[in-house]
Design an enzyme around this catalytic site. Structure first.
Site, mmCIF file in Angstrom:
data_model
loop_
_atom_site.group_PDB
_atom_site.id
_atom_site.type_symbol
_atom_site.label_atom_id
_atom_site.label_comp_id
_atom_site.label_asym_id
_atom_site.label_seq_id
_atom_site.Cartn_x
_atom_site.Cartn_y
_atom_site.Cartn_z
ATOM 1 N N LYS A 152 71.307 -48.818 -75.845
ATOM 2 C CA LYS A 152 69.949 -48.972 -75.522
ATOM 3 C C LYS A 152 69.770 -50.285 -75.289
ATOM 4 O O LYS A 152 68.948 -50.812 -74.550
ATOM 5 C CB LYS A 152 68.947 -48.567 -76.568
ATOM 6 C CG LYS A 152 69.174 -47.018 -76.650
ATOM 7 C CD LYS A 152 68.098 -46.519 -77.528
ATOM 8 C CE LYS A 152 68.201 -44.985 -77.566
ATOM 9 N NZ LYS A 152 69.318 -44.319 -78.338
HETATM 10 C C1 LIG Z 1 69.728 -42.939 -77.804
HETATM 11 C C2 LIG Z 1 71.217 -42.746 -77.945
HETATM 12 C C3 LIG Z 1 71.882 -41.403 -77.245
HETATM 13 C C4 LIG Z 1 70.853 -40.654 -76.471
HETATM 14 O O1 LIG Z 1 70.767 -40.943 -75.183
HETATM 15 P P1 LIG Z 1 69.519 -40.309 -74.305
HETATM 16 O O2 LIG Z 1 69.486 -41.485 -73.370
HETATM 17 O O3 LIG Z 1 68.410 -40.297 -75.042
HETATM 18 O O4 LIG Z 1 70.313 -39.107 -73.728
HETATM 19 C C5 LIG Z 1 73.103 -41.442 -77.819
HETATM 20 N N1 LIG Z 1 73.811 -42.166 -78.594
HETATM 21 C C6 LIG Z 1 73.230 -43.387 -79.067
HETATM 22 C C7 LIG Z 1 73.948 -43.971 -79.967
HETATM 23 C C8 LIG Z 1 71.904 -43.546 -78.877
HETATM 24 O O5 LIG Z 1 71.341 -44.478 -79.551
#
Ligand SMILES: *Cc1c(COP(=O)(O)O)cnc(C)c1O
Length: 502
Positions: free
Chosen positions: A115
């Site tokens: 993120k």
């Molecule tokens: C947010 C997140 C996901 C999921 O991603 P999306 O875009 O919501 O599908 C997967 N792995 C980690 C470590 C995350 O922080």
């Protein structure tokens, strides 16, 4: 000039700055570019010589047409600065783990989860969107988090002029590391509160604050406006398209893929934002094949992709891959809109059924198109733990539990389909962030009982020979700067207290 339409079709089209400033469309839909820009293969080939930052400027420039290129260049240079922000010179390096399978490591940013890639640049995009829209209001970002988003947003927005950020996390439900990351956050404009309750309580509280007309008015008279940093904002999705281009080009540069050859993509999925960015990259002309959607035991997407029926009426599981513990994948709405020939009426009907009954079945050939583009599968807790152990034994590579879900489902796809096209798996978090599960998987439960996550960080370092990422070092020594705890009924009051508007 690129315009953005709402997937529900009622809101008038807006500019890119408008879409980023608003976050969600007033009609309840999500903003999506009126077209996905096609890039000529020869132009993609030229991108082989681009750095990550240059590539980001080029791709974002196609969609953020009201931003000046000069500004985008400054933003990508700051957001993806190495080593200031990202620890790896490639920003998102590509690492092979055998048989034409590769990891796209998206976790080298300041908070050790993927993120960061969107949330490091979002503050720049958002503050610029305000000035482009002629507003000089101070932006107050409100976030409810189950762990990763809150810290990544705090790091992204800290000390950004013209912004304040308030994060609510559930008192029960984040890991010790995740909590420490948030309560030790520095920055004069950062505010953090724990809420007695679970993630849904925090999320509902934030939704109520967003829609409270009195609070909104109160803010407006003081020159402030609420905004959201969650993954339905186009400003979070667009930066994610970049790394699929980067991963493809990097494989070509490594000599592991011939330029123009097909590459499959696998993504551990929760809210469907990350994998949707891969779908968009494919629509833009990047030679991608199957998109492999990997879920944990909360396998609502697995069933949807296989059957065309989305049904959230099912048991919710708390898993060792908590960032994927989601039963409503918001970004799926954008995919459905595109695959339903961009007919907003169909989308409106499905989303209203979802709201009233918790389920809907797609029609008009959409289910078939979904299956053509995507493969879906899930890994339960036992399979995920076994995968971490297996891959470490075979290669020395340590996966976090989210990424392990991705590699399990990738292997299953290859076995079932016989399609051995090279595949790039999105590695979404550093194993150090989820060290207890990782060590338990490799060394067994006895190795972790009675030990704190801080002790386990050191053990994982010793076991793997990899360094503890900077963002996780010394967390237990840092000053706790945020001590507020509130009941869910007190979230609005807490917010006003933080903003000194009472
Ligand atoms: C947010 C997140 C996901 C999921 O991603 P999306 O875009 O919501 O599908 C997967 N792995 C980690 C470590 C995350 O922080």
């Amino acid at each position: 000039m690129m315009h953005y339409v709402s997937t529900r079709g009622v809101t008038e089209p807006v500019t890119s700055a408008g879409a980023i400033r608003l976050g969600i469309a007033p009609d309840g839909g999500l903003f999506i570019p009126e077209v996905f820009t096609r890039i000529d293969p020869e132009i993609i080939r030229k991108m082989l010589s681009f750095s990550y930052q240059e590539l980001a400027t080029a791709i974002l420039g196609l969609y953020l047409t009201d931003y000046r290129e000069e500004d985008l260049r400054k933003m990508t240079a700051s957001a993806y600065e190495v080593p200031g922000k990202f620890a790896n010179p490639a920003v998102t390096p590509v690492v092979g783990y055998g048989d034409g399978q590769y990891l796209l490591e998206l976790w080298h940013g300041p908070t050790c989860a993927f993120k960061d890639i969107a949330l490091q640049i979002l503050p720049y995009l958002m503050t610029r969107a305000n000035t482009l829209s002629g507003s000089n209001a101070e932006t107050v970002i409100l976030v409810a988090t189950s762990g990763d988003t809150g810290k990544a947003a705090l790091e992204g927005f800290r000390d950004v002029p013209g912004t304040k950020i308030i994060v609510f996390f559930p008192e029960e439900g984040v890991s010790v590391i995740q909590r420490s990351q948030m309560v030790t956050q520095i920055g004069a404009n950062t505010f953090v509160a724990a809420v007695y309750g679970n993630f849904d309580d925090a999320q509902n509280g934030v939704k109520q604050i967003f829609t409270d007309p009195v609070l909104k008015e109160n803010l407006a008279t003081r020159g402030m406006v609420f905004s959201s940093a969650n993954s339905i904002n186009w400003g979070r999705l667009a930066p994610q398209i970049v790394y699929y281009f980067f991963g493809y080009l990097e494989l070509c540069r490594q000599g592991n893929l011939e330029f123009g050859a097909t590459l499959n993509i696998a993504v551990p999925t929760g809210n469907f934002g990350n994998i949707l960015a891969a779908y968009i990259a494919k629509q833009m002309g990047l030679p991608l094949g199957k998109l492999i959607c990997a879920s944990n035991s909360n396998n609502v997407l697995t069933d949807f992709i296989q059957t065309g029926e989305y049904d959230r009426n099912r048991q919710f599981y708390t898993t060792i891959s908590p960032s994927m513990d989601i039963l409503i994948s918001s970004n799926l709405e954008r995919l459905l809109f595109d695959l339903a020939d961009r007919n907003p009426e169909l989308v409106r009907n499905w989303m209203s059924e979802l709201k009233t009954t918790g389920r809907y079945r797609v029609t008009g050939g959409v289910a078939e198109r979904v299956r053509e583009e995507f493969y879906s599968g899930f890994a339960d807790e036992r399979e995920t733990m076994a995968e971490i152990k297996r891959l470490f034994g075979a290669t020395g590579i340590v996966l976090d539990p989210h990424t392990a879900v991705g590699t399990v489902v990738t292997r299953r796809y290859r076995e079932e389909s016989g399609d051995n096209t090279p595949v790039l798996v999105a590695a979404t978090a550093s194993p150090f962030k989820f060290n207890a599960s990782v060590l338990e998987a490799i060394q067994g439960p006895a190795a972790v009982v009675g030990k704190t996550e801080f002790e386990l960080l050191v053990e994982l370092e010793a076991l793997t020979g990899q360094k503890i990422p900077k963002g996780l070092q010394g967390l237990d020594q840092m000053e706790v700067r945020h001590k507020t705890v509130c009941r869910k009924e007190e979230m609005a009051e807490t917010t006003q207290g933080f903003l000194k508007i009472k």
